[in-house]
Write a protein that holds these residues in place. Structure first.
Motif, PDB file in Angstrom:
ATOM      1  N   LYS A 154       0.794  -1.237   0.000  1.00 12.43           N
ATOM      2  CA  LYS A 154       0.000   0.000   0.000  1.00 12.43           C
ATOM      3  C   LYS A 154       0.830   1.294   0.000  1.00 12.43           C
ATOM      4  O   LYS A 154       0.407   2.285  -0.601  1.00 12.43           O
ATOM      5  CB  LYS A 154      -0.939   0.011   1.224  1.00 12.43           C
ATOM      6  CG  LYS A 154      -2.083  -0.982   1.135  1.00 12.43           C
ATOM      7  CD  LYS A 154      -3.091  -0.774   2.246  1.00 12.43           C
ATOM      8  CE  LYS A 154      -3.864   0.527   2.105  1.00 12.43           C
ATOM      9  NZ  LYS A 154      -4.914   0.673   3.114  1.00 12.43           N
TER      10      LYS A 154
ATOM     11  N   ILE B 113      -8.855  -2.367   1.662  1.00  7.56           N
ATOM     12  CA  ILE B 113      -8.433  -2.730   0.312  1.00  7.56           C
ATOM     13  C   ILE B 113      -8.921  -1.621  -0.628  1.00  7.56           C
ATOM     14  O   ILE B 113     -10.123  -1.470  -0.861  1.00  7.56           O
ATOM     15  CB  ILE B 113      -9.020  -4.092  -0.117  1.00  7.56           C
ATOM     16  CG1 ILE B 113      -8.583  -5.189   0.857  1.00  7.56           C
ATOM     17  CG2 ILE B 113      -8.588  -4.438  -1.538  1.00  7.56           C
ATOM     18  CD1 ILE B 113      -7.106  -5.465   0.873  1.00  7.56           C
ATOM     19  N   THR B 114      -8.011  -0.819  -1.148  1.00  6.04           N
ATOM     20  CA  THR B 114      -8.356   0.326  -1.986  1.00  6.04           C
ATOM     21  C   THR B 114      -8.438  -0.073  -3.463  1.00  6.04           C
ATOM     22  O   THR B 114      -8.007  -1.157  -3.855  1.00  6.04           O
ATOM     23  CB  THR B 114      -7.309   1.431  -1.813  1.00  6.04           C
ATOM     24  OG1 THR B 114      -6.023   0.917  -2.210  1.00  6.04           O
ATOM     25  CG2 THR B 114      -7.232   1.894  -0.364  1.00  6.04           C
ATOM     26  N   LYS B 115      -8.977   0.843  -4.272  1.00  5.21           N
ATOM     27  CA  LYS B 115      -9.050   0.598  -5.719  1.00  5.21           C
ATOM     28  C   LYS B 115      -7.647   0.451  -6.305  1.00  5.21           C
ATOM     29  O   LYS B 115      -7.407  -0.381  -7.182  1.00  5.21           O
ATOM     30  CB  LYS B 115      -9.774   1.751  -6.412  1.00  5.21           C
ATOM     31  CG  LYS B 115     -11.258   1.828  -6.107  1.00  5.21           C
ATOM     32  CD  LYS B 115     -11.903   2.988  -6.857  1.00  5.21           C
ATOM     33  CE  LYS B 115     -13.396   3.075  -6.531  1.00  5.21           C
ATOM     34  NZ  LYS B 115     -14.022   4.234  -7.232  1.00  5.21           N
TER      35      LYS B 115
ATOM     36  N   LYS C  72      -6.366  -3.020  -5.650  1.00  7.87           N
ATOM     37  CA  LYS C  72      -7.024  -3.992  -6.536  1.00  7.87           C
ATOM     38  C   LYS C  72      -6.413  -3.948  -7.939  1.00  7.87           C
ATOM     39  O   LYS C  72      -6.173  -4.985  -8.561  1.00  7.87           O
ATOM     40  CB  LYS C  72      -8.521  -3.709  -6.608  1.00  7.87           C
ATOM     41  CG  LYS C  72      -9.280  -4.039  -5.323  1.00  7.87           C
ATOM     42  CD  LYS C  72     -10.749  -3.686  -5.469  1.00  7.87           C
ATOM     43  CE  LYS C  72     -11.513  -3.941  -4.167  1.00  7.87           C
ATOM     44  NZ  LYS C  72     -12.933  -3.544  -4.276  1.00  7.87           N
ATOM     45  N   GLN C  73      -6.163  -2.728  -8.442  1.00  6.41           N
ATOM     46  CA  GLN C  73      -5.558  -2.582  -9.767  1.00  6.41           C
ATOM     47  C   GLN C  73      -4.149  -3.164  -9.788  1.00  6.41           C
ATOM     48  O   GLN C  73      -3.744  -3.818 -10.753  1.00  6.41           O
ATOM     49  CB  GLN C  73      -5.518  -1.102 -10.156  1.00  6.41           C
ATOM     50  CG  GLN C  73      -6.885  -0.508 -10.451  1.00  6.41           C
ATOM     51  CD  GLN C  73      -6.832   0.995 -10.657  1.00  6.41           C
ATOM     52  OE1 GLN C  73      -5.764   1.609 -10.580  1.00  6.41           O
ATOM     53  NE2 GLN C  73      -7.992   1.602 -10.912  1.00  6.41           N
TER      54      GLN C  73
ATOM     55  N   ILE D  35      -2.997  -5.623  -7.946  1.00  2.00           N
ATOM     56  CA  ILE D  35      -3.101  -7.081  -7.953  1.00  2.00           C
ATOM     57  C   ILE D  35      -3.467  -7.587  -9.343  1.00  2.00           C
ATOM     58  O   ILE D  35      -2.938  -8.605  -9.814  1.00  2.00           O
ATOM     59  CB  ILE D  35      -4.137  -7.549  -6.905  1.00  2.00           C
ATOM     60  CG1 ILE D  35      -3.649  -7.202  -5.482  1.00  2.00           C
ATOM     61  CG2 ILE D  35      -4.388  -9.043  -7.010  1.00  2.00           C
ATOM     62  CD1 ILE D  35      -4.691  -7.378  -4.408  1.00  2.00           C
ATOM     63  N   GLN D  36      -4.374  -6.856 -10.036  1.00  2.00           N
ATOM     64  CA  GLN D  36      -4.778  -7.251 -11.382  1.00  2.00           C
ATOM     65  C   GLN D  36      -3.605  -7.178 -12.364  1.00  2.00           C
ATOM     66  O   GLN D  36      -3.408  -8.072 -13.190  1.00  2.00           O
ATOM     67  CB  GLN D  36      -5.931  -6.356 -11.853  1.00  2.00           C
ATOM     68  CG  GLN D  36      -6.563  -6.751 -13.171  1.00  2.00           C
ATOM     69  CD  GLN D  36      -7.174  -8.140 -13.133  1.00  2.00           C
ATOM     70  OE1 GLN D  36      -7.688  -8.576 -12.103  1.00  2.00           O
ATOM     71  NE2 GLN D  36      -7.106  -8.851 -14.252  1.00  2.00           N
TER      72      GLN D  36
ATOM     73  N   ASP E 263      -9.769 -13.469  -4.700  1.00  2.00           N
ATOM     74  CA  ASP E 263     -10.984 -12.923  -5.297  1.00  2.00           C
ATOM     75  C   ASP E 263     -12.156 -12.981  -4.322  1.00  2.00           C
ATOM     76  O   ASP E 263     -12.984 -12.063  -4.268  1.00  2.00           O
ATOM     77  CB  ASP E 263     -11.334 -13.694  -6.586  1.00  2.00           C
ATOM     78  CG  ASP E 263     -10.326 -13.423  -7.698  1.00  2.00           C
ATOM     79  OD1 ASP E 263      -9.637 -12.386  -7.617  1.00  2.00           O
ATOM     80  OD2 ASP E 263     -10.228 -14.252  -8.629  1.00  2.00           O
TER      81      ASP E 263
ATOM     82  N   ILE F 145     -11.156 -10.521  -0.958  1.00  2.00           N
ATOM     83  CA  ILE F 145     -11.125  -9.070  -1.193  1.00  2.00           C
ATOM     84  C   ILE F 145     -12.524  -8.469  -1.122  1.00  2.00           C
ATOM     85  O   ILE F 145     -12.703  -7.339  -0.645  1.00  2.00           O
ATOM     86  CB  ILE F 145     -10.447  -8.767  -2.549  1.00  2.00           C
ATOM     87  CG1 ILE F 145      -8.932  -8.959  -2.425  1.00  2.00           C
ATOM     88  CG2 ILE F 145     -10.753  -7.352  -3.020  1.00  2.00           C
ATOM     89  CD1 ILE F 145      -8.183  -8.848  -3.728  1.00  2.00           C
ATOM     90  N   LEU F 146     -13.539  -9.226  -1.568  1.00  2.00           N
ATOM     91  CA  LEU F 146     -14.916  -8.715  -1.590  1.00  2.00           C
ATOM     92  C   LEU F 146     -15.433  -8.401  -0.188  1.00  2.00           C
ATOM     93  O   LEU F 146     -16.209  -7.467   0.007  1.00  2.00           O
ATOM     94  CB  LEU F 146     -15.834  -9.726  -2.269  1.00  2.00           C
ATOM     95  CG  LEU F 146     -15.595  -9.965  -3.775  1.00  2.00           C
ATOM     96  CD1 LEU F 146     -16.471 -11.092  -4.277  1.00  2.00           C
ATOM     97  CD2 LEU F 146     -15.868  -8.681  -4.564  1.00  2.00           C
TER      98      LEU F 146
ATOM     99  N   ASN G 148     -13.138  -5.335   3.550  1.00  2.00           N
ATOM    100  CA  ASN G 148     -13.389  -4.013   4.149  1.00  2.00           C
ATOM    101  C   ASN G 148     -14.513  -4.032   5.178  1.00  2.00           C
ATOM    102  O   ASN G 148     -14.601  -3.148   6.028  1.00  2.00           O
ATOM    103  CB  ASN G 148     -13.712  -2.992   3.057  1.00  2.00           C
ATOM    104  CG  ASN G 148     -12.491  -2.684   2.204  1.00  2.00           C
ATOM    105  OD1 ASN G 148     -11.366  -2.935   2.609  1.00  2.00           O
ATOM    106  ND2 ASN G 148     -12.705  -2.142   1.016  1.00  2.00           N
TER     107      ASN G 148
END
Length: 563
Positions: A462, A490-492, A495-496, A498-499, A531, A534-535, A538
């Motif tokens: 982070k 877990i921020t946007k 997530k990006q 990790i993608q 996957d 992460i959902l 938060n």
């Protein structure tokens, strides 16, 4: 499970070390208690140590403290206070051994479980080698299996012995004078006389507020010089009995002499004597026949001069130093002030690189002392003290309390991982944390210890790239944020990241196929778990977010697999 923080006492014990130079001895010796040309002070120390060992054995026979005090005076010729102190010393040894027995039992259980696992792995590998008829591997693995069976048997025997002690409410054998020294005596490396000296080398006396400090070992001050007076109770003689059938003794003589104290502690000891507060003294005779003095007394720490509303100074400890992060109340790093200067120690500039400080203007710095990783005993203790002083001085200048991680390197991993053992043995984490806490209490700086789980992993994913800092600085930032009770969401952006990481691994699998490279089966399974986790991450409580098998555990493995 996460461990609760221990409540810190309002008072802390401070110990001052000095040296005693006996000058005035009693003019006579006791025919009953002295041995040969032994001086009265050595006789008193020998009798006290003998009384401690005697009390230790009698306490295990469930004898009461009052019985032992009366009997001890007759057996050893000591006054009632020395006898009582020896009894308390013996009781403290028994209690500490019982606590150690619990810890040792749990640690041995864990070691045995790991040893059995390693044995089963070796046996399975041996069976596969036998099927393939690989003679070289079979020979090596047979040796490995034999060694691991011996290890399992040794741990099983040890665990059985420890459980027997627990069931019978007994303790393992205690060797006064030192177990390692006794082993050397048995092997003929050390003389029996040296071991006997180690068993009779100390005299201990508790403080008493009603007696104006310490009745048996008194410290005094005259014209800026300190003096010590030690009561030689075995030279006192009985002159009658009182109404309660207690012996009435003549006044005991004293051994007197100068007491040397370090300059930086002289004012504290002077204030102690002026206040009449109690102090405990332990007199220890070293191998070179010098008398060391340990003076212990309670200190009430000053009022706190730091305010957590301003933020925290996060500290991440490492084997060669510490990383610091200056964090505001909103959990973001605060740049250093223009006039900010790190307090450099005067004694640590003998050669280039002995003491290094790297300051980042955005609120991070690293204090590096390379010698910490390999220096010995007293040198390492000194360096840790210097490091603690610098950290506390920085916190005082900022007006912020210190946030520390709470690690626990137990013995449960020992004998299973050589690399970890070497790192854990050389990492003076406990010394560093304790030194910072002690120094902070004395200086009125607040300290908060937080759960250390996943701090480096969170910092890596982070904050490291975001602020252009090292992983240690990022971990210090996470520690400070945790002290401020912030949750790590877990921020946007994460997530990006990790993608992007996932896409790179998919590209690598075509160019560099093979297990351990690209998108392997294990990494695929990890991404599937991520996957799902992460959902819901938060929405979890902070405790669940910091648990071992949280998102951060998988991200840690993912980060390590990408190296």
């Amino acid at each position: 499970m996460k461990k609760k923080n221990n409540n810190l006492n309002n008072d802390i014990t401070h110990t001052v070390c000095g040296e005693f130079f006996p000058e005035t001895y009693p003019a006579f010796r006791s025919k009953k208690w002295s041995r040969g040309m032994e001086d009265p002070l050595d006789t008193e120390m020998r009798l006290f140590c003998s009384c401690t060992r005697w009390a230790f054995n009698r306490l295990q026979e469930d004898k009461s403290r009052e019985e032992l005090k009366k009997e001890g005076q007759q057996v050893f010729g000591l006054n009632v206070r020395y006898c009582d102190d020896a009894i308390l010393k013996g009781r403290a040894i028994i209690e500490s051994q019982k606590e150690l027995l619990k810890m040792e039992t749990e640690e041995t259980k864990t070691k045995l479980t790991r040893a059995k696992k390693k044995l089963s792995w070796a046996e399975k590998t041996l069976d596969k080698s036998v099927e393939k008829n690989d003679s070289e591997k079979i020979k090596k693995l047979k040796h490995t299996v034999h060694g691991r069976k011996a290890r399992v048997k040794k741990l099983s025997d040890k665990l059985y012995e420890l459980k027997v002690h627990q069931d019978n409410d007994t303790i393992p054998i205690v060797v006064f004078g030192g177990h390692s020294l006794w082993k050397k005596v048995c092997k003929g490396r050390v003389s029996i006389e040296e071991w006997r000296k180690a068993r009779q080398d100390r005299l201990y006396s508790r403080g008493d507020k009603t007696k104006g400090g310490n009745p048996n070992i008194k410290i005094s001050e005259y014209n800026g010089e300190f003096f010590l007076s030690v009561t030689i109770s075995h030279l006192s003689e009985q002159k009658g009995m009182d109404k309660k059938d207690r012996p009435i003794m003549t006044r005991a003589p004293h051994v007197e002499g100068r007491l040397w104290l370090p300059d930086k502690y002289r004012s504290k000891v002077y204030q102690l004597l002026s206040s009449g507060a109690p102090y405990t003294v332990e007199l220890i005779k070293s191998k070179d026949d010098r008398y060391r003095v340990h003076i212990s007394f309670d200190l009430t720490p000053p009022d706190l001069i730091t305010n957590p509303d301003y933020g925290y100074l996060g500290m991440d400890t490492n084997p060669d130093g510490a990383a610091l992060a200056n964090v505001r109340y909103d959990g973001q790093p605060e740049p250093w002030a223009k006039d900010f200067n790190v307090p450099y120690p005067k004694a640590l500039h003998k050669f280039d690189g002995e003491f290094q400080i790297t300051v980042h203007p955005n609120g991070f710095l690293y204090i590096k002392i390379p010698e910490l990783a390999y220096s010995r005993g007293f040198r390492r203790t000194y360096l840790v003290g210097v490091l603690a002083k610098i950290v506390v001085d920085i916190a005082k200048a900022l007006g912020k309390p210190i946030a520390l991680e709470k690690l626990d390197f137990g013995k449960d991993r020992l004998d299973t991982n050589k690399k970890f053992n070497r790192m854990a043995a050389n990492f003076p984490f406990k010394k560093m944390v304790e030194a910072v806490i002690r120094r902070a209490f004395k200086e009125g700086v607040g300290v908060k210890q937080v759960w250390a789980a996943h701090t480096s992993t969170i910092g890596y994913w982070k904050y490291m790239e975001k602020y252009g800092i090292t992983v240690h600085h990022a971990a210090a930032l996470v520690i400070a944020r945790r002290a401020l009770n912030y949750k790590e969401r877990i921020t946007k952006e994460l997530k990006q990241k990790i993608q992007v990481f996932k896409e790179k691994l998919n590209q690598k699998v075509n160019s560099l196929p093979g297990e351990g490279k690209g998108m392997t089966r294990k990494v695929k399974q990890m991404f599937k778990r991520l996957d799902g986790k992460i959902l819901t991450m938060n929405g979890l409580t902070r405790f669940k977010q910091e648990s071992f098998y949280s998102v951060w555990h998988d991200l840690k493995i993912l980060a390590l697999s990408s190296r």
